[in-house]
Design a protein around this motif. Sequence first.
Motif, PDB file in Angstrom:
ATOM      1  N   THR A  95       0.833  -1.210   0.000  1.00  0.00           N
ATOM      2  CA  THR A  95       0.000   0.000   0.000  1.00  0.00           C
ATOM      3  C   THR A  95       0.865   1.257   0.000  1.00  0.00           C
ATOM      4  O   THR A  95       0.580   2.225  -0.726  1.00  0.00           O
ATOM      5  N   THR A  96       1.935   1.246   0.787  1.00  0.00           N
ATOM      6  CA  THR A  96       2.830   2.410   0.830  1.00  0.00           C
ATOM      7  C   THR A  96       3.509   2.633  -0.513  1.00  0.00           C
ATOM      8  O   THR A  96       3.522   3.754  -1.047  1.00  0.00           O
ATOM      9  N   GLY A 165      -9.132   7.860 -12.786  1.00  0.00           N
ATOM     10  CA  GLY A 165      -9.923   6.671 -12.459  1.00  0.00           C
ATOM     11  C   GLY A 165      -9.078   5.409 -12.468  1.00  0.00           C
ATOM     12  O   GLY A 165      -9.220   4.532 -11.603  1.00  0.00           O
ATOM     13  N   ASN A 166      -8.177   5.302 -13.449  1.00  0.00           N
ATOM     14  CA  ASN A 166      -7.275   4.151 -13.484  1.00  0.00           C
ATOM     15  C   ASN A 166      -6.309   4.154 -12.304  1.00  0.00           C
ATOM     16  O   ASN A 166      -5.976   3.102 -11.748  1.00  0.00           O
ATOM     17  N   ILE A 167      -5.844   5.323 -11.917  1.00  0.00           N
ATOM     18  CA  ILE A 167      -4.964   5.414 -10.755  1.00  0.00           C
ATOM     19  C   ILE A 167      -5.704   4.971  -9.485  1.00  0.00           C
ATOM     20  O   ILE A 167      -5.149   4.279  -8.618  1.00  0.00           O
ATOM     21  N   ILE A 172      -6.461   0.639  -5.396  1.00  0.00           N
ATOM     22  CA  ILE A 172      -7.279  -0.352  -4.687  1.00  0.00           C
ATOM     23  C   ILE A 172      -6.757  -1.776  -4.919  1.00  0.00           C
ATOM     24  O   ILE A 172      -6.732  -2.610  -4.008  1.00  0.00           O
ATOM     25  N   SER A 173      -6.340  -2.054  -6.145  1.00  0.00           N
ATOM     26  CA  SER A 173      -5.958  -3.421  -6.501  1.00  0.00           C
ATOM     27  C   SER A 173      -4.530  -3.787  -6.112  1.00  0.00           C
ATOM     28  O   SER A 173      -4.197  -4.971  -6.062  1.00  0.00           O
ATOM     29  N   LEU A 177      -2.935  -7.633  -5.243  1.00  0.00           N
ATOM     30  CA  LEU A 177      -1.982  -8.343  -6.100  1.00  0.00           C
ATOM     31  C   LEU A 177      -0.921  -9.060  -5.284  1.00  0.00           C
ATOM     32  O   LEU A 177      -0.351 -10.054  -5.747  1.00  0.00           O
ATOM     33  N   PHE A 178      -0.657  -8.577  -4.086  1.00  0.00           N
ATOM     34  CA  PHE A 178       0.376  -9.183  -3.246  1.00  0.00           C
ATOM     35  C   PHE A 178      -0.217  -9.709  -1.939  1.00  0.00           C
ATOM     36  O   PHE A 178       0.459  -9.737  -0.913  1.00  0.00           O
ATOM     37  N   SER A 179      -1.471 -10.104  -1.973  1.00  0.00           N
ATOM     38  CA  SER A 179      -2.114 -10.576  -0.755  1.00  0.00           C
ATOM     39  C   SER A 179      -1.649 -11.993  -0.413  1.00  0.00           C
ATOM     40  O   SER A 179      -1.097 -12.710  -1.244  1.00  0.00           O
TER      41      SER A 179
END
Length: 443
Positions: A95-96, A165-167, A172-173, A177-179
């Motif tokens: 997230t960071t 919007g893409n940003i 969010i995604s 992706l690294f969950s």
Amino acid sequence: MRSHGRNGSFSEKYEVGELPIDSGTNLLQGSQEAPPRQNIISSTTLRWVSFTLHSSLIAVHLALAVVWSKGLQNRVVFSLEHQQIVSFVITAVTTTIGTIYSALLVYVTQTLSTRRSLRMDQTLTAIHDSAAAWSGIGSAVVYLWLQISVRGSFVGVLSAFIYLGNILALHISTPALFSVATFNSSQPIILQTENQLPSYPWSLDPTTINFQAYLARSTYNLPSAVANTTHEGLLDGTLYDILTDSGAIGDVRLNATGFDITCGYPTQMLTTPRLNTTVTEVFLDNSFLYSFESTQPAVIAPLTPQNGYTDRLVLYSTIPIVDSSSSHPSLLDVIPPMNGSISYVQIVECYQTLVPQTVVLDAQTRVISTVEPDIRKSASTWSPYSGPTSTVTLDPSNATNGNYLIEAWSLWYPQSPPSIIPLIPTNSAEVTKYLSVMDLCVN
């Protein structure tokens, strides 16, 4: 020259050379008081930075797609006890990084878009709308809606809306992706099983063993075995190995044997009228002689072979047995009628085929999930008997398939012990016989 503004007021637009002198003086004085900054990054540098950032973003997503398709992420594993802390660290780090990366992307793209907008020959309203749309996704939505009433810079505002919007979607995604996800890390191991074939004293001399008495004693437990649907080691017509207690987790594949019973009708049947006897004799295929006792309605029981046991089982039924199309083969006339009411019977010949199978069950619950191949029959059509037709000598010392209990399968039914249900009514003048234990299970 003047133009109408967004709120109904007039705004002024000047061509080159029409700027008022006072305004020019103010601009000149302002430039003298605040000289231009010398540390502004050039547009060329920003373009290279933008190209690098966006190319890296695309490359990272392509790499993640390859990792996902190959399942390479499952190679990085850790115990479940560390899942909470590892999940928190991965989410916080991604997230960071995603937030900083997204902010840098927006800053570079916004700066390049603003500089390009200022160099274009367009109205101040268009410049204002484009610049305001880059303030955030909310502003982009608002100014995109305002383009319906007054078209200032639709393309510029729409571009800002799509990019921001893409940003937002990327922001969010990125943690997902690294969950951290749990999965079963299966490892095949060999477990111990128990063989489920009935025990037999093979160490003794097979010629001295009363095999028929052994069969009679063994089949006393048949009703309880059939009624107990949780009987481990047996599922319908499949006999499978029992898994020992090993503490294993997961699916286990066990060896099994399916006892496939196929029945058909004889192609040739002949019976002769009974003379002062309760026994009816039947010739099948002009070579096999069978007999059965006087009986009562609604009975299915075996015929007794008179010229040696065969590797097939022959049954008679006092009621027609229909197939899936509600049809049955020709019936055999009984002359004179037995017990005053049985004037015909249906003859059925059955043979056994051993089918190698594999059973998959849960190691802990012992619940079976699959049996392959499946030998269960959900539909049937009567057809002529197509199994073995030879007379065999059932001798424990000469078992051809290695197990006499399996080879002599046709003896189990006729040698089953009697029940307390009479074969014919007890008040009849004829000799009283009793249905066997297996007759009760079939009927």
